[in-house]
Design a protein around this motif. Sequence first.
Motif, PDB file in Angstrom:
ATOM      1  N   ARG A 112       0.822  -1.217   0.000  1.00 56.99           N
ATOM      2  CA  ARG A 112       0.000   0.000   0.000  1.00 56.99           C
ATOM      3  C   ARG A 112       0.856   1.268   0.000  1.00 56.99           C
ATOM      4  O   ARG A 112       0.536   2.239  -0.705  1.00 56.99           O
ATOM      5  CB  ARG A 112      -0.959   0.010   1.191  1.00 56.99           C
ATOM      6  N   ILE A 113       1.920   1.307   0.774  1.00 63.62           N
ATOM      7  CA  ILE A 113       2.742   2.522   0.829  1.00 63.62           C
ATOM      8  C   ILE A 113       3.400   2.820  -0.518  1.00 63.62           C
ATOM      9  O   ILE A 113       3.278   3.938  -1.026  1.00 63.62           O
ATOM     10  CB  ILE A 113       3.772   2.428   1.976  1.00 63.62           C
ATOM     11  N   PRO A 114       4.097   1.859  -1.146  1.00 60.85           N
ATOM     12  CA  PRO A 114       4.674   2.191  -2.454  1.00 60.85           C
ATOM     13  C   PRO A 114       3.636   2.483  -3.526  1.00 60.85           C
ATOM     14  O   PRO A 114       3.892   3.279  -4.436  1.00 60.85           O
ATOM     15  CB  PRO A 114       5.515   0.960  -2.811  1.00 60.85           C
ATOM     16  N   THR A 115       2.446   1.862  -3.438  1.00 65.59           N
ATOM     17  CA  THR A 115       1.386   2.187  -4.401  1.00 65.59           C
ATOM     18  C   THR A 115       0.938   3.626  -4.228  1.00 65.59           C
ATOM     19  O   THR A 115       0.765   4.367  -5.214  1.00 65.59           O
ATOM     20  CB  THR A 115       0.192   1.229  -4.236  1.00 65.59           C
ATOM     21  N   LEU A 116       0.743   4.040  -2.985  1.00 63.89           N
ATOM     22  CA  LEU A 116       0.384   5.437  -2.726  1.00 63.89           C
ATOM     23  C   LEU A 116       1.477   6.375  -3.214  1.00 63.89           C
ATOM     24  O   LEU A 116       1.193   7.408  -3.854  1.00 63.89           O
ATOM     25  CB  LEU A 116       0.151   5.646  -1.229  1.00 63.89           C
ATOM     26  N   LEU A 117       2.727   6.024  -2.957  1.00 67.35           N
ATOM     27  CA  LEU A 117       3.834   6.868  -3.413  1.00 67.35           C
ATOM     28  C   LEU A 117       3.923   6.911  -4.937  1.00 67.35           C
ATOM     29  O   LEU A 117       4.386   7.910  -5.498  1.00 67.35           O
ATOM     30  CB  LEU A 117       5.153   6.376  -2.809  1.00 67.35           C
ATOM     31  N   LEU A 118       3.479   5.838  -5.617  1.00 62.38           N
ATOM     32  CA  LEU A 118       3.408   5.875  -7.073  1.00 62.38           C
ATOM     33  C   LEU A 118       2.448   6.970  -7.532  1.00 62.38           C
ATOM     34  O   LEU A 118       2.737   7.720  -8.469  1.00 62.38           O
ATOM     35  CB  LEU A 118       2.947   4.516  -7.612  1.00 62.38           C
ATOM     36  N   PHE A 119       1.315   7.084  -6.866  1.00 63.09           N
ATOM     37  CA  PHE A 119       0.346   8.114  -7.253  1.00 63.09           C
ATOM     38  C   PHE A 119       0.855   9.514  -6.916  1.00 63.09           C
ATOM     39  O   PHE A 119       0.616  10.458  -7.681  1.00 63.09           O
ATOM     40  CB  PHE A 119      -1.001   7.837  -6.591  1.00 63.09           C
ATOM     41  N   THR A 120       1.563   9.666  -5.798  1.00 67.16           N
ATOM     42  CA  THR A 120       2.147  10.981  -5.516  1.00 67.16           C
ATOM     43  C   THR A 120       3.204  11.323  -6.559  1.00 67.16           C
ATOM     44  O   THR A 120       3.289  12.462  -7.032  1.00 67.16           O
ATOM     45  CB  THR A 120       2.770  11.035  -4.104  1.00 67.16           C
ATOM     46  N   ALA A 121       3.998  10.313  -6.940  1.00 69.76           N
ATOM     47  CA  ALA A 121       5.013  10.543  -7.967  1.00 69.76           C
ATOM     48  C   ALA A 121       4.368  10.872  -9.305  1.00 69.76           C
ATOM     49  O   ALA A 121       4.872  11.719 -10.066  1.00 69.76           O
ATOM     50  CB  ALA A 121       5.912   9.314  -8.098  1.00 69.76           C
ATOM     51  N   GLY A 122       3.242  10.205  -9.608  1.00 68.07           N
ATOM     52  CA  GLY A 122       2.522  10.506 -10.836  1.00 68.07           C
ATOM     53  C   GLY A 122       2.030  11.938 -10.855  1.00 68.07           C
ATOM     54  O   GLY A 122       2.090  12.624 -11.887  1.00 68.07           O
ATOM     55  N   GLY A 123       1.550  12.415  -9.710  1.00 69.41           N
ATOM     56  CA  GLY A 123       1.119  13.809  -9.618  1.00 69.41           C
ATOM     57  C   GLY A 123       2.280  14.772  -9.779  1.00 69.41           C
ATOM     58  O   GLY A 123       2.165  15.794 -10.473  1.00 69.41           O
ATOM     59  N   MET A 124       3.417  14.449  -9.143  1.00 65.24           N
ATOM     60  CA  MET A 124       4.600  15.297  -9.289  1.00 65.24           C
ATOM     61  C   MET A 124       5.079  15.313 -10.737  1.00 65.24           C
ATOM     62  O   MET A 124       5.439  16.368 -11.281  1.00 65.24           O
ATOM     63  CB  MET A 124       5.722  14.782  -8.387  1.00 65.24           C
ATOM     64  N   ALA A 125       5.065  14.145 -11.380  1.00 62.58           N
ATOM     65  CA  ALA A 125       5.480  14.060 -12.781  1.00 62.58           C
ATOM     66  C   ALA A 125       4.540  14.865 -13.668  1.00 62.58           C
ATOM     67  O   ALA A 125       4.970  15.654 -14.520  1.00 62.58           O
ATOM     68  CB  ALA A 125       5.512  12.604 -13.230  1.00 62.58           C
ATOM     69  N   GLY A 126       3.242  14.677 -13.465  1.00 64.87           N
ATOM     70  CA  GLY A 126       2.263  15.373 -14.282  1.00 64.87           C
ATOM     71  C   GLY A 126       2.307  16.871 -14.092  1.00 64.87           C
ATOM     72  O   GLY A 126       2.214  17.641 -15.065  1.00 64.87           O
TER      73      GLY A 126
END
Length: 405
Positions: free
Chosen positions: A346-360
């Motif tokens: 769950r933690i790395p999945t959530l961090l994937l979405f935060t990273a996706g937001g930062m990337a976007g």
Amino acid sequence: MPPFPPDSVETKASWAVASVALFILGMSFGAAWITAVALKDIANEVGGARSVPALASALAWLGSGIGGIIMSRIADRIGTRWTVIFGSLMIGLGLLISTFGPPWPLWIGHGLFIGLIGIGGINAPLYIYVSRWFDRRRGSALALISSGTYLAGAMWPPIFERAIANFGWRQAMLWYALAEVVVVAPLAAIYFRAPPEVILPAAVSGTGSSKARVLGWPPNAVFALMCGAAVLCCIPMAMPQAHLVAFCSDLGISRSAGALMLSVLLGTAFLSRQIWGVISDRIGGLATVLIGSAWQAASMTALLLTQNEAGLFTVAAAFGLGFSGIIPAYVLAVRELFPASEASWRIPTLLLFTAGGMAGGGWIAGLLYDHLGYYAPAFATGIGANILNLLIVSVLVGRKRQLAV
């Protein structure tokens, strides 16, 4: 009363591990700030297209999120020490490859090597690893280590600006690649042993059943809302970080002043994040996200309306104070709402979405600038995303309070 009760996993060693993790993250994330400082220099080599270096930074963020899921699973099997050492080597290799661009070597070096298998092997695994060294002040510890990117942003931009001005952005990348590998790999080898928290399988602990409710709703529905909110808050979060130096230059403010402004933004983020950690230990992760997100929206609006150097320094400091507690508060909320046995995915999945937001966020700002010639539409887009984030988080906080009554 002793500072660490007998039944607590926390010891002085816990804080030593967290401090080393902070320093390693500060070195690892430093690699990505070279491109932010040199954004206009790199863009000038591809006809002035700022979306090209902005995409490199975006790919590094997105790659780190995807890689975090994969590398966290590997870290559970072989140990976080080894994924961090491997990640440091890949960051160095990624910087080397990036010097052969732009565009494709820059994108491959940042997305695949710096992001996917570099920071991906360091960031998410360290969140999980450090969270297992703490049970009483986990929020404060997560706030400390998640400050690594802001520690990097506070320290490195002025140094990179001087190095780029004197030697060029390629030479700056090469020297930093060497320093990052020489520092990070030995520290990881020395300090990152097995953590003390014992994670029981879901079937044994009885807390990981897929039928268990979270906030009275299906667990994955709540988690999906958190992931969606994470994307929306990180889009505006990324825009000033990736484009502040270039934005200042457009207003006639020197690049050295812009780099210093970025350092102020991220320096205040680093300092205030420790305060947010203490707050989150008291009020919980979701409530901390809500407050930080509202502050970020107000600061982003002020950035949109400010054009002079003194005002921008003030807004940069305010922005850093506000947004800095958001991401570790999300991680704390995951540990509060879901079983420890689910943390490794769950933690790395959530961090994937935060990273996706930062990337976007960084890429969208560059793309809109290339099409429209100024940053106001990009900042307005970020504010809109932030408002949607506030709506989602408000629903979750309201639901939690409703059930607590």
